[in-house]
Design an enzyme around this catalytic site. Structure first.
Site, mmCIF file in Angstrom:
data_model
loop_
_atom_site.group_PDB
_atom_site.id
_atom_site.type_symbol
_atom_site.label_atom_id
_atom_site.label_comp_id
_atom_site.label_asym_id
_atom_site.label_seq_id
_atom_site.Cartn_x
_atom_site.Cartn_y
_atom_site.Cartn_z
ATOM 1 N N LYS A 20 3.234 -0.768 -0.335
ATOM 2 C CA LYS A 20 3.893 -2.172 -0.283
ATOM 3 C C LYS A 20 4.934 -1.852 1.059
ATOM 4 C CE LYS A 20 3.290 -4.842 -4.544
ATOM 5 N NZ LYS A 20 4.367 -5.432 -5.544
ATOM 6 N N ARG B 74 0.417 -10.308 1.506
ATOM 7 C CA ARG B 74 1.625 -9.670 1.626
ATOM 8 C C ARG B 74 2.234 -10.271 3.016
ATOM 9 N NH1 ARG B 74 0.392 -5.424 -0.255
ATOM 10 N NH2 ARG B 74 1.273 -6.217 -1.971
ATOM 11 N N ASP C 170 5.846 -10.024 -6.520
ATOM 12 C CA ASP C 170 4.708 -9.949 -7.631
ATOM 13 C C ASP C 170 3.400 -10.380 -6.749
ATOM 14 O OD1 ASP C 170 4.440 -9.042 -10.076
ATOM 15 O OD2 ASP C 170 3.987 -10.995 -10.507
ATOM 16 N N ASN D 181 6.262 0.494 -5.406
ATOM 17 C CA ASN D 181 5.051 1.035 -4.641
ATOM 18 C C ASN D 181 5.384 1.272 -3.117
ATOM 19 O OD1 ASN D 181 2.443 0.393 -3.562
ATOM 20 N ND2 ASN D 181 1.839 -0.752 -5.005
ATOM 21 N N ASP E 253 -7.998 -2.457 -2.804
ATOM 22 C CA ASP E 253 -8.387 -2.590 -1.273
ATOM 23 C C ASP E 253 -9.713 -2.124 -0.879
ATOM 24 O OD1 ASP E 253 -6.188 -3.651 -0.528
ATOM 25 O OD2 ASP E 253 -5.134 -1.995 0.284
ATOM 26 N N PHE F 25 -4.130 0.518 -0.763
ATOM 27 C CA PHE F 25 -4.197 0.936 -2.114
ATOM 28 C C PHE F 25 -4.883 -0.013 -3.180
ATOM 29 C CE2 PHE F 25 -0.689 -2.314 -3.709
ATOM 30 C CZ PHE F 25 -0.595 -2.826 -2.539
HETATM 31 P P1 ITT Z 1 6.175 -3.052 -7.941
HETATM 32 O O1 ITT Z 1 5.854 -4.109 -9.033
HETATM 33 O O2 ITT Z 1 7.188 -2.179 -8.238
HETATM 34 O O3 ITT Z 1 6.391 -3.904 -6.637
HETATM 35 P P2 ITT Z 1 3.407 -2.946 -8.365
HETATM 36 O O4 ITT Z 1 2.276 -1.770 -7.601
HETATM 37 O O5 ITT Z 1 3.409 -2.545 -10.086
HETATM 38 O O6 ITT Z 1 4.833 -2.406 -7.850
HETATM 39 P P3 ITT Z 1 2.624 -5.549 -8.811
HETATM 40 O O7 ITT Z 1 3.225 -5.760 -9.935
HETATM 41 O O8 ITT Z 1 2.941 -6.642 -7.710
HETATM 42 O O9 ITT Z 1 3.132 -4.170 -7.988
HETATM 43 O O10 ITT Z 1 1.279 -5.080 -8.532
HETATM 44 C C1 ITT Z 1 0.127 -5.816 -8.839
HETATM 45 C C2 ITT Z 1 -1.103 -4.627 -8.730
HETATM 46 O O11 ITT Z 1 -2.149 -5.602 -7.917
HETATM 47 C C3 ITT Z 1 -0.877 -3.545 -7.755
HETATM 48 O O12 ITT Z 1 -0.711 -2.399 -8.693
HETATM 49 C C4 ITT Z 1 -2.282 -3.251 -7.360
HETATM 50 O O13 ITT Z 1 -3.236 -2.749 -8.162
HETATM 51 C C5 ITT Z 1 -2.786 -4.759 -6.931
HETATM 52 N N1 ITT Z 1 -2.442 -5.060 -5.735
HETATM 53 C C6 ITT Z 1 -1.361 -5.769 -5.383
HETATM 54 N N2 ITT Z 1 -1.396 -5.884 -3.894
HETATM 55 C C7 ITT Z 1 -2.430 -5.295 -3.561
HETATM 56 C C8 ITT Z 1 -2.949 -5.306 -2.192
HETATM 57 O O14 ITT Z 1 -2.442 -5.553 -0.945
HETATM 58 N N3 ITT Z 1 -4.207 -4.264 -2.089
HETATM 59 C C9 ITT Z 1 -4.843 -4.009 -3.155
HETATM 60 N N4 ITT Z 1 -4.209 -4.154 -4.307
HETATM 61 C C10 ITT Z 1 -3.351 -4.860 -4.437
#
Ligand code: ITT
Length: 188
Positions: free
Chosen positions: A12, A169, A65, A9, A143, A140
């Site tokens: 992130k 985060r 995560d 991502n 948000d 993303f």
């Molecule tokens: P990685 O596992 O490769 O790091 P990912 O996008 O799949 O990337 P997660 O499993 O941690 O990451 O994702 C949880 C989901 O939660 C992510 O795809 C977003 O849709 C949402 N999410 C997480 N953090 C967020 C944020 O800061 N703002 C908005 N949505 C968020």
């Protein structure tokens, strides 16, 4: 100090660069796509993935995560946040919330850091509420529909720096950064 962020991502990574870049950390993205276990505990998921990566990659790294938890939906989408975002999107959450007045929600993140020897975890959370309509185009995921406590703007209406000051985060990264600085002085 160079530190790898294991994630697919890019948003992130941008947020992490803005948060800990100025503090002397060079964040480098590496997409190793570690397996994620099915668990309702973010820390268990992060620690399992970190162990998997540590068996294949020897440089210092962290991964994260995260999930979005809506109180009136009993914590949904929670650990299914990524899947629900891909299938229903944030509009799906707004539809599920149609007519519901209680709109409190929170984001949570657990970072697992590996220094070549041991794994350490750091958690961060932010509470807030869900809007009636999406607003903003930064950031993303969910948000555009989330306003953190004490704010009137959604995360998508803030810059990455502003979001990082209060986000799940940002808070987890702050804890990791403080621990690394401390460790650096005691190791010397
Ligand atoms: P990685 O596992 O490769 O790091 P990912 O996008 O799949 O990337 P997660 O499993 O941690 O990451 O994702 C949880 C989901 O939660 C992510 O795809 C977003 O849709 C949402 N999410 C997480 N953090 C967020 C944020 O800061 N703002 C908005 N949505 C968020």
């Amino acid at each position: 100090m160079k530190i790898h962020f294991i994630t697919g991502n890019e948003n992130k990574v941008e947020e992490a660069k803005k948060k800990i870049g100025p503090l002397g950390f060079e964040v480098i993205q590496k997409n190793l796509n570690p397996p994620e276990i099915q668990s309702d505990n973010l820390e268990d998921v992060a620690l399992f993935s970190a162990k998997w990566v540590s068996e294949r990659f020897s440089e210092p790294f962290f991964l994260e995560d995260a999930g979005f938890f809506v109180d009136s939906l009993n914590g949904f989408p929670g650990v299914y946040s990524a899947y629900v975002f891909e299938t229903l999107g944030y509009m799906g959450i707004l539809r599920l919330m149609d007519g519901i007045e209680e709109r409190s929600a929170r984001f949570a993140a657990v970072i697992a850091y590996h220094d070549g020897k041991q794994i350490k975890s750091f958690g961060g959370e932010v509470s807030g509420h869900i809007t009636q309509e999406p607003r903003g185009s930064n950031g993303f995921g969910y948000d555009p529909i989330f306003i953190p406590e004490g704010e009137s703007r959604t995360f998508a209406e803030m810059s990455a720096e502003e979001k990082g000051r209060v986000s799940h985060r940002g808070r987890a990264l702050e804890k990791m950064q403080e621990w690394l600085k401390e460790k650096d002085t005691t190791d010397r």
